[in-house]
Design an enzyme around this catalytic site. Structure first.
Site, PDB file in Angstrom:
ATOM      1  CE  LYS A  19      23.478  64.821  43.207  1.00  0.00           C
ATOM      2  NZ  LYS A  19      23.911  64.018  44.378  1.00  0.00           N
ATOM      3  NE  ARG A  24      34.061  64.569  46.393  1.00  0.00           N
ATOM      4  CZ  ARG A  24      32.910  63.871  46.350  1.00  0.00           C
ATOM      5  NH1 ARG A  24      31.766  64.486  46.048  1.00  0.00           N
ATOM      6  NH2 ARG A  24      32.881  62.579  46.614  1.00  0.00           N
ATOM      7  NE  ARG A 119      20.818  57.143  50.151  1.00  0.00           N
ATOM      8  CZ  ARG A 119      21.454  57.914  49.289  1.00  0.00           C
ATOM      9  NH1 ARG A 119      21.100  59.161  49.134  1.00  0.00           N
ATOM     10  NH2 ARG A 119      22.447  57.431  48.579  1.00  0.00           N
ATOM     11  CG  ASP A 311      24.798  58.768  40.780  1.00  0.00           C
ATOM     12  OD1 ASP A 311      24.471  57.846  41.549  1.00  0.00           O
ATOM     13  OD2 ASP A 311      25.475  59.741  41.147  1.00  0.00           O
TER      14      ASP A 311
HETATM   15  C1  S3P Z   1      28.697  60.612  45.170  1.00  0.00           C
HETATM   16  C2  S3P Z   1      29.023  59.286  45.153  1.00  0.00           C
HETATM   17  C3  S3P Z   1      28.092  58.237  44.731  1.00  0.00           C
HETATM   18  C4  S3P Z   1      26.923  58.803  43.920  1.00  0.00           C
HETATM   19  C5  S3P Z   1      26.342  60.025  44.560  1.00  0.00           C
HETATM   20  C6  S3P Z   1      27.392  61.108  44.708  1.00  0.00           C
HETATM   21  C7  S3P Z   1      29.701  61.582  45.663  1.00  0.00           C
HETATM   22  O1  S3P Z   1      27.562  57.606  45.876  1.00  0.00           O
HETATM   23  O2  S3P Z   1      25.937  57.822  43.751  1.00  0.00           O
HETATM   24  O3  S3P Z   1      25.279  60.523  43.773  1.00  0.00           O
HETATM   25  O4  S3P Z   1      29.548  62.786  45.426  1.00  0.00           O
HETATM   26  O5  S3P Z   1      30.674  61.144  46.270  1.00  0.00           O
HETATM   27  P1  S3P Z   1      28.351  56.423  46.622  1.00  0.00           P
HETATM   28  O6  S3P Z   1      29.612  56.966  47.151  1.00  0.00           O
HETATM   29  O7  S3P Z   1      27.453  55.989  47.740  1.00  0.00           O
HETATM   30  O8  S3P Z   1      28.551  55.351  45.603  1.00  0.00           O
END
Ligand code: S3P
Length: 425
Positions: A19, A24, A119, A311
Site C-alpha cells: 500500500k 507513492r 485523525r 500496522d
Molecule cells: C504509512 C505509514 C504509517 C502506517 C500507514 C502507512 C505510509 O503511518 O501506519 O499504514 O505509507 O507512510 P504513520 O506514518 O502515521 O506511522
C-alpha cells in the site's frame, strides 16, 4: 462474515502490492516528467483515492488492473481541482499530498471519510507551516477538512516528535519545492519508501541515522516501479500459519525492507518456524516467506522496532494470545491514532473472546494460553482489525462474526477468498 475453528491452512498465496509503495508511485509519478509504469499496484480503496485525487488535478492515469500508467505533469504541472479532494479512508493520501499541495500555485480543500476527519493532522500542519505553508484545519480542530494554499517554501530541519513515515514524507515532498535543504529527524527510523523511490525518480535525498535530508529539485523523472507484496497484508497469513495447527503456507513475493520487517524478528523471538526463501533486491528487497504451525512463547516488543511493525501490532497482539507466557507491547501509543484506536479495539475484542489482555498507556500486556471462544467483533470499519479477527476466529471455539467485514477492501480486497482457499477441507 463468520469464521469457525479451522483444522489447518495449507498451500501458497500471493499477496497484493504494498500500500505505501503503491501510493507513492502514483504521487511521485504525477509530479515527475514522463511516464511512470507501475506493476503489481494495489487496487485497494486507499490507493484508488490517491489516483482519483491526482486525476482531479489534471494527471492522466491509466489503471489497467495490475498495471497503472501515470503520465506525469512535472513538478509544477498540477492543475487546481474543480472540487474538494476526497482522500477517503487514507491517512497516507491526506498527509503526503499535503506536502505537495503546500507548494502549488493554487488553493485546495482536502477531506475524507468520518475516520479521516478525526485523525490528527497537526503533525503535518506544524512542520509545513514552519516551511511557510498556508495550511488550515477548516473546523480548527487539527483535523481534515484541510484548506491548503500553495506558497513559496523554505528548507527547515524538523525534529519530529513521532516516528511517522507520513509526517516525514510530507516534509520531504514539500522539501522538493523549498529554497534550500530540508531535514527531518525522527526518534526512530520509520519506513523509508519515500527516500528510496524519490532517489530513483532523480531527487537528491540521503539518510544519516534517523535523519532524512532532501535538496530542492528541478524535476523528477518517471520510472518503472515494481511494487512488492505488502508485508502488512502478509502478516495475517504469517500469523495464521503459525497459530492454526497443521498449517504450512508459502507466501510469495513479500517486501522485506528492513524498515518494515519487524514482524519477522518478533516471530523468530517467539520461537516461530519461519523461513525467508528466494530473496531478491529489485528497488525494494523481497522474499517468499514459509511458515509452519509453531509453539510460540511470549516476548517484549518496544523501542526502535515499533515503527517497523506498527500496522502488524493488532495481529501480533492476537497471536500472543496463543503463545505461552506474557507478551508486552510498549512504546506503541501511535496505535491510538490509526484507522481506529487499535489499543482499545484490540483489548475490547480480545477480552470478548476470553483472552487475558490488559490495556496500558502505550500498548498492552497479553498473557497467552487461554483458549479463545467466539464473539461478535465490531471491526470499527478498520481493515486491519477485521482481518486480525478473521484469523483469530479460525482458532476459536464457536462462530466468530465480524461486523463491517467489507472494510478489508481498503488494503486487501481478496483477503477472505485467499484465506478460504488455504483452508484444508
Ligand atoms: C504509512 C505509514 C504509517 C502506517 C500507514 C502507512 C505510509 O503511518 O501506519 O499504514 O505509507 O507512510 P504513520 O506514518 O502515521 O506511522
Amino acid at each position: 462474515m463468520k469464521f469457525t475453528k479451522c483444522s489447518g491452512l495449507k498451500g501458497e498465496v500471493t499477496i497484493p502490492g504494498d500500500k505505501s509503495v503503491s501510493h507513492r508511485s502514483v504521487m511521485f509519478g504525477s509530479i515527475a516528467k514522463g511516464t511512470t509504469e507501475i506493476h503489481n499496484f494495489l487496487q485497494g480503496a486507499d490507493c484508488l483515492s490517491t489516483i482519483s485525487c491526482f486525476r482531479s488535478m489534471g494527471v492522466a492515469i491509466e489503471n489497467n488492473g495490475d498495471t497503472v500508467i501515470v503520465h506525469g505533469n512535472g513538478l509544477h504541472g498540477l492543475e487546481k481541482p474543480d472540487t474538494t479532494l476526497d482522500c477517503g479512508n487514507s491517512g497516507t493520501t491526506t498527509r503526503l499530498i499535503s506536502g505537495i499541495l503546500a507548494a502549488q500555485d493554487f488553493s485546495v480543500t482536502l477531506t475524507g471519510d468520518a475516520s479521516i476527519r478525526k485523525r490528527p493532522m497537526k503533525r503535518i500542519m506544524t512542520p509545513l507551516s514552519m516551511m511557510g505553508a498556508d495550511i488550515r484545519s477548516l473546523h480548527d480542530n487539527g483535523c481534515a477538512p484541510l484548506v491548503i494554499t500553495g506558497k513559496k517554501l523554505h528548507g527547515i530541519h524538523y525534529q519530529s516528535p513521532v516516528a511517522s513515515a507520513q509526517v516525514k514524507s510530507a516534509i520531504l515532498l514539500a522539501g522538493l519545492y523549498a529554497d534550500g535543504e530540508t531535514k527531518v529527524t525522527e526518534p526512530y527510523v520509520s519506513r523509508n519508501h519515500s527516500e528510496l523511490m524519490l532517489s530513483c525518480f532523480g531527487a537528491d535525498v540521503r539518510t544519516e541515522d534517523t535523519t532524512a535530508v532532501i535538496q530542492p529539485a528541478e524535476e523528477l523523472f518517471g520510472q518503472k516501479v515494481l511494487v512488492p507484496g505488502d508485508i502488512s497484508s502478509a502478516a495475517f497469513f504469517i500469523a495464521a500459519g503459525l497459530i492454526i495447527p497443521n498449517s504450512e503456507i508459502l507466501i510469495h513475493n513479500v517486501g522485506i525492507n528492513p524498515t518494515r520487517d519487524g514482524i519477522i524478528h518478533v516471530c523468530r523471538a517467539m520461537g516461530a518456524d519461519i523461513e525467508l526463501l528466494n530473496q531478491k533486491h529489485d528497488g525494494e528487497p523481497t522474499a517468499d516467506i514459509l511458515v509452519r504451525s509453531s509453539r510460540l512463547k511470549g516476548t517484549v516488543i518496544g523501542g526502535a522496532i515499533i515503527p517497523t511493525l506498527i500496522d502488524e501490532l493488532p495481529m501480533i497482539a492476537a497471536m500472543a494470545c496463543f503463545a505461552e507466557g506474557e507478551t508486552v507491547i510498549r512504546d506503541a501509543a501511535e496505535l491510538k491514532v490509526k484507522e481506529s484506536n487499535r489499543i482499545a479495539v484490540m483489548v475490547e475484542n480480545l477480552t470478548a473472546m476470553g483472552a487475558d489482555v490488559e490495556e496500558t498507556e502505550d500498548g498492552m500486556i497479553i498473557r497467552g494460553g487461554r483458549p479463545l471462544h467466539s464473539a461478535v467483533i465490531d471491526s470499527k470499519l478498520d481493515h486491519r482489525i477485521a482481518m486480525t479477527f478473521a484469523v483469530t476466529g479460525c482458532c476459536a471455539d464457536g462462530e466468530t462474526e465480524i461486523v463491517g467485514a467489507e472494510c478489508v477492501n481498503i488494503s486487501y480486497p481478496g483477503f477472505y477468498g485467499d484465506l478460504e482457499r488455504l483452508m484444508t477441507k
